[in-house]
Design a protein around this motif. Structure first.
Motif, PDB file in Angstrom:
ATOM      1  N   SER A 189      -8.304  12.867  -1.351  1.00  0.00           N
ATOM      2  CA  SER A 189      -8.016  11.392  -2.070  1.00  0.00           C
ATOM      3  C   SER A 189      -7.505  11.831  -3.416  1.00  0.00           C
ATOM      4  CB  SER A 189      -9.859  10.353  -3.273  1.00  0.00           C
ATOM      5  OG  SER A 189      -9.012   9.259  -3.878  1.00  0.00           O
ATOM      6  N   LYS A 190      -7.750  12.615  -4.089  1.00  0.00           N
ATOM      7  CA  LYS A 190      -7.061  13.007  -5.485  1.00  0.00           C
ATOM      8  C   LYS A 190      -5.488  14.248  -4.889  1.00  0.00           C
ATOM      9  CE  LYS A 190     -10.947  13.805  -8.614  1.00  0.00           C
ATOM     10  NZ  LYS A 190     -12.207  14.885  -9.055  1.00  0.00           N
ATOM     11  N   ARG A 191      -5.385  14.682  -4.031  1.00  0.00           N
ATOM     12  CA  ARG A 191      -4.628  15.395  -4.064  1.00  0.00           C
ATOM     13  C   ARG A 191      -3.280  14.310  -2.804  1.00  0.00           C
ATOM     14  NH1 ARG A 191      -7.884  18.695  -0.856  1.00  0.00           N
ATOM     15  NH2 ARG A 191      -7.377  18.001   0.516  1.00  0.00           N
ATOM     16  N   ILE A 192      -4.191  12.836  -2.462  1.00  0.00           N
ATOM     17  CA  ILE A 192      -2.562  11.891  -2.333  1.00  0.00           C
ATOM     18  C   ILE A 192      -2.673  11.068  -3.186  1.00  0.00           C
ATOM     19  CG2 ILE A 192      -3.013   9.874  -1.187  1.00  0.00           C
ATOM     20  CD1 ILE A 192      -5.102  10.852   1.455  1.00  0.00           C
ATOM     21  N   PHE A 193      -3.529  11.273  -4.804  1.00  0.00           N
ATOM     22  CA  PHE A 193      -3.027  10.381  -5.752  1.00  0.00           C
ATOM     23  C   PHE A 193      -1.692  11.224  -6.059  1.00  0.00           C
ATOM     24  CE2 PHE A 193      -3.012  10.289 -10.488  1.00  0.00           C
ATOM     25  CZ  PHE A 193      -2.892   8.775 -10.758  1.00  0.00           C
ATOM     26  N   ASN A 194      -2.193  12.764  -6.225  1.00  0.00           N
ATOM     27  CA  ASN A 194      -1.461  13.076  -6.726  1.00  0.00           C
ATOM     28  C   ASN A 194       0.209  13.127  -6.178  1.00  0.00           C
ATOM     29  OD1 ASN A 194      -2.648  14.496  -9.125  1.00  0.00           O
ATOM     30  ND2 ASN A 194      -3.573  16.296  -8.127  1.00  0.00           N
ATOM     31  N   SER A 280      -9.362   4.597  -9.397  1.00  0.00           N
ATOM     32  CA  SER A 280      -9.388   3.528  -9.141  1.00  0.00           C
ATOM     33  C   SER A 280      -7.973   3.377  -8.266  1.00  0.00           C
ATOM     34  CB  SER A 280      -9.972   2.132  -9.881  1.00  0.00           C
ATOM     35  OG  SER A 280     -10.851   2.066 -10.717  1.00  0.00           O
ATOM     36  N   PHE A 281      -7.116   4.128  -8.944  1.00  0.00           N
ATOM     37  CA  PHE A 281      -5.612   4.376  -8.196  1.00  0.00           C
ATOM     38  C   PHE A 281      -6.137   5.377  -7.030  1.00  0.00           C
ATOM     39  CE2 PHE A 281      -3.970   2.394 -12.297  1.00  0.00           C
ATOM     40  CZ  PHE A 281      -3.189   1.724 -11.954  1.00  0.00           C
ATOM     41  N   ALA A 282      -6.249   5.982  -7.133  1.00  0.00           N
ATOM     42  CA  ALA A 282      -6.761   7.643  -6.595  1.00  0.00           C
ATOM     43  C   ALA A 282      -7.636   6.785  -4.513  1.00  0.00           C
ATOM     44  CB  ALA A 282      -7.588   8.801  -6.598  1.00  0.00           C
ATOM     45  N   GLU A 283      -8.553   5.814  -5.363  1.00  0.00           N
ATOM     46  CA  GLU A 283      -9.408   5.304  -4.406  1.00  0.00           C
ATOM     47  C   GLU A 283      -7.980   3.977  -3.559  1.00  0.00           C
ATOM     48  OE1 GLU A 283     -12.385   4.041  -5.970  1.00  0.00           O
ATOM     49  OE2 GLU A 283     -13.427   5.605  -6.910  1.00  0.00           O
ATOM     50  N   TYR A 284      -7.735   3.455  -4.007  1.00  0.00           N
ATOM     51  CA  TYR A 284      -6.850   2.180  -3.512  1.00  0.00           C
ATOM     52  C   TYR A 284      -5.676   3.421  -2.754  1.00  0.00           C
ATOM     53  CZ  TYR A 284      -2.637  -0.392  -3.417  1.00  0.00           C
ATOM     54  OH  TYR A 284      -1.433  -1.308  -3.032  1.00  0.00           O
ATOM     55  N   PHE A 285      -5.082   4.393  -3.199  1.00  0.00           N
ATOM     56  CA  PHE A 285      -4.521   5.099  -1.940  1.00  0.00           C
ATOM     57  C   PHE A 285      -4.832   5.577  -1.006  1.00  0.00           C
ATOM     58  CE2 PHE A 285      -1.777   5.450  -6.376  1.00  0.00           C
ATOM     59  CZ  PHE A 285      -1.386   4.273  -6.158  1.00  0.00           C
ATOM     60  N   SER A 286      -6.481   5.630  -1.231  1.00  0.00           N
ATOM     61  CA  SER A 286      -6.972   6.173   0.248  1.00  0.00           C
ATOM     62  C   SER A 286      -7.191   4.604   0.864  1.00  0.00           C
ATOM     63  CB  SER A 286      -7.045   7.325  -0.350  1.00  0.00           C
ATOM     64  OG  SER A 286      -6.822   8.727  -0.783  1.00  0.00           O
ATOM     65  N   TRP A 294       2.815   8.154   6.112  1.00  0.00           N
ATOM     66  CA  TRP A 294       3.035   9.414   6.288  1.00  0.00           C
ATOM     67  C   TRP A 294       2.420   9.974   4.980  1.00  0.00           C
ATOM     68  CZ3 TRP A 294       5.919   5.353   3.641  1.00  0.00           C
ATOM     69  CH2 TRP A 294       6.070   5.232   3.048  1.00  0.00           C
ATOM     70  N   GLN A 295       1.764   9.961   4.046  1.00  0.00           N
ATOM     71  CA  GLN A 295       1.114  10.542   2.743  1.00  0.00           C
ATOM     72  C   GLN A 295       0.428  11.818   3.544  1.00  0.00           C
ATOM     73  OE1 GLN A 295      -1.302   7.344   0.870  1.00  0.00           O
ATOM     74  NE2 GLN A 295      -2.681   7.740   1.813  1.00  0.00           N
ATOM     75  N   ASP A 296      -1.092  10.951   4.302  1.00  0.00           N
ATOM     76  CA  ASP A 296      -1.212  12.269   5.190  1.00  0.00           C
ATOM     77  C   ASP A 296      -0.811  13.605   5.224  1.00  0.00           C
ATOM     78  OD1 ASP A 296      -3.931  10.980   4.509  1.00  0.00           O
ATOM     79  OD2 ASP A 296      -3.814  10.329   6.747  1.00  0.00           O
ATOM     80  N   GLN A 297       0.262  13.704   5.913  1.00  0.00           N
ATOM     81  CA  GLN A 297       1.198  14.072   6.128  1.00  0.00           C
ATOM     82  C   GLN A 297       1.869  15.069   5.245  1.00  0.00           C
ATOM     83  OE1 GLN A 297       1.249  11.519   8.394  1.00  0.00           O
ATOM     84  NE2 GLN A 297      -0.239  12.788   9.523  1.00  0.00           N
ATOM     85  N   MET A 298       2.095  15.068   4.102  1.00  0.00           N
ATOM     86  CA  MET A 298       2.623  14.876   3.383  1.00  0.00           C
ATOM     87  C   MET A 298       2.120  16.062   2.077  1.00  0.00           C
ATOM     88  SD  MET A 298       6.343  14.037   3.785  1.00  0.00           S
ATOM     89  CE  MET A 298       6.410  14.785   2.746  1.00  0.00           C
TER      90      MET A 298
END
Length: 299
Positions: A189-194, A280-286, A294-298
């Motif tokens: 979740s945090k990697r996706i947020f970043n 909360s933003f991180a949870e939202y993005f996941s 495409w976010q999981d591949q990035m």
């Protein structure tokens, strides 16, 4: 005016302009300073005004369209403007990159336009302190900008989330400014947020890139008095916005977000509350609502 545009667009030396236009070097320098000052005074209220609430809302809509980052009002960063060492200044302007500079601190929108700037801080200063001590930084930390009130993220009706600026690790977070998580011990979740924050933050880096590509004066050390360098930078910034407003850049089509899961409410404006806001933003993005395909591949 052609005289000035040639100087800004090519970065020619004062000596070169002296021979081309048959003017003394001090006269050339004085014309540059006075004309740049006049450009800023005449154009900045129209092309880089202090945004009102409705304008902030329009900026945030563009960040959703271009970067899929809701409730984002701008990306903040600093750029070192290379200069020739001013006499008698010691190491004040000597930065960590090992050259002399002043700092252009800026907030940019998702259309590569400058929203607010601060010019002239010593090159040895770090971005966080420059931002804190600038007029726009004080407005952010003291909540003096006319930011829109918190509102739910797309796809939810509660709880409301604040509007924020995004910056890099150098900045101190507050209720309206967030930065990436530290690179240590990140979960998915945090990697996706970043990644998602970096996509929004790159808008200010691209803005600086366009500025330098257009005005080649920034590709080499500027050999002018410090006060004249400040005027040159402000003139280039306002001309940058002028050109983009007259001829906006084209953007690629952006995929739409889906539905949103509920978010945790928060009221306190302490460091803990700001961290919870970022979570909360991180949870939202996941979530199913906030993720992009495409976010999981990035990451």
């Amino acid at each position: 005016m052609f005289f000035l545009f040639r100087f800004l667009a090519t970065g020619e030396s004062l000596t070169s302009l002296h021979y081309q236009f048959r003017l003394g070097i001090s006269t050339v320098s004085g014309i540059i300073k006075d004309t740049c000052h006049a450009l800023w005074e005449q154009l900045h209220e129209e092309f880089i005004p202090l945004p009102n609430r409705q304008q902030w809302i329009e900026i945030s809509k563009k960040f959703v369209e271009v970067c899929q980052f809701p409730n984002c009002l701008g990306a903040v960063d600093g750029k070192h403007i290379r200069i020739i060492k001013p006499q008698g200044t010691g190491s004040e302007f000597f930065n960590y990159k090992k050259y002399f500079s002043i700092i252009l601190m800026a907030i940019a929108d998702a259309q590569y336009r400058f929203v607010a700037i601060d010019v002239g801080a010593y090159g040895r200063s770090n971005d966080s302190m420059v931002f804190k001590n600038s007029d726009m930084g004080r407005r952010v930390y003291n909540r003096q900008f006319d930011f829109p009130p918190p509102q739910p993220l797309p796809g939810t009706d509660a709880p409301p989330m604040p509007f924020v600026l995004v910056g890099d690790e150098a900045f101190q977070m507050c209720g309206n400014l967030i930065k990436p998580y530290s690179s240590r011990g990140l979960n998915q979740s945090k990697r996706i947020f970043n990644y998602r924050l970096t996509r929004a933050r790159r808008m200010v880096e691209c803005t600086f890139g366009i500025l330098v590509a257009k005005w080649r004066i920034f590709t080499k050390p500027i050999q002018l008095k410090i006060e004249t360098v400040d005027e040159v930078v402000k003139a280039c910034v306002v001309l940058h916005n002028y050109l983009l407003i007259k001829e906006p850049l084209n953007f690629q089509d952006i995929p739409e977000d889906s539905q949103l899961a509920s978010l945790e409410n928060f009221g306190m404006r302490t460091n803990v509350a700001v961290s919870r806001m970022r979570d909360s933003f991180a949870e939202y993005f996941s979530s199913n609502a906030g993720r992009v395909t495409w976010q999981d591949q990035m990451i």
